[in-house]
Write an enzyme that holds these catalytic residues in place. Sequence first.
Site, PDB file in Angstrom:
ATOM      1  NE  ARG A 178     -44.951 -43.086 -28.016  1.00 10.63           N
ATOM      2  CZ  ARG A 178     -45.662 -42.826 -29.099  1.00 10.63           C
ATOM      3  NH1 ARG A 178     -45.171 -43.116 -30.299  1.00 10.63           N
ATOM      4  NH2 ARG A 178     -46.855 -42.292 -28.997  1.00 10.63           N
ATOM      5  CB  CYS A 237     -48.664 -47.891 -33.435  1.00 13.90           C
ATOM      6  SG  CYS A 237     -49.587 -47.111 -34.779  1.00 13.90           S
TER       7      CYS A 237
END
Length: 282
Positions: A178, A237
């Site tokens: 990611r 995040c």
Amino acid sequence: MPFTTLIDPQTLHQRLHAPDWAVVDCRFDLADPEAGRRAWQAGHIPGAVFADLEQVLSGPRQRHTGRHPLPDPDALAAWLSRHGIGNDTQVVAYDSGPGMFAARLWWLLRWLGHDAVAVLNGGLEAWRAMGGDLDDAAPERPGARFIPRPGSMPVVDTAALAREPEGWLLVDARSEERYAGESEPMDPVAGHVPGALNRPFTRNLGPDQRLQPEATLETEWRTLLAHAGGRPAAVMCGSGVTACHHLLALAHTGIEGVALYAGSWSEWIRDPERPVRRGRTP
């Protein structure tokens, strides 16, 4: 002495019915938002109340926010009070195992000035492996009064980072795929904030889903934070949830002062003018 970072299943079992202790089930599935509640209804640690990530541990999503904005302090305090959690209550948070959602409640309570909160190391799986019982009854707890003192943990917002991106050391807790922009299952734009370093939150864990030894974590984190070069550091995040696991690991090693970028990647990309980088380098 209160438990302020971690508690093991054996200790929780011994103290489960102690006065002014509360256990909170934080299980959640980002792909199935009702899965955590269903799991709690099917069986939970006796006496545990359920805290939904999106309804309790986050505020309403707005046009310019990330997926899980911080909740209103008074709203969270009211929920805690209704569930019998006051300023003197020892809170234990757990999820299915790794602590990625339980750490969100841990951080929020610390943010509200409540230090007596710990994450069950290894979560429900560790509890069951120890032989701990499960219960499907909704607990009845007497009400309490929780008075919030917000601001007790450092937070950085998108405006500050966008204004001076090189003034911060950012550590991204998402997976390598990611971070690199090779995979993005949750957000419409892939990649990372330019300059951010990558340390997936799973590196805080051993193979048993418990935190690594304190000495190991401290060595790894001090090496990483040395890149700050005097700058303040913050963790991020996808939406400000799993980043809290980094802050739990840091607190467990005695390292304080690292901020949470609460909006994280899902807020950063709300403005298409903000820069995005792809690849496995900062």
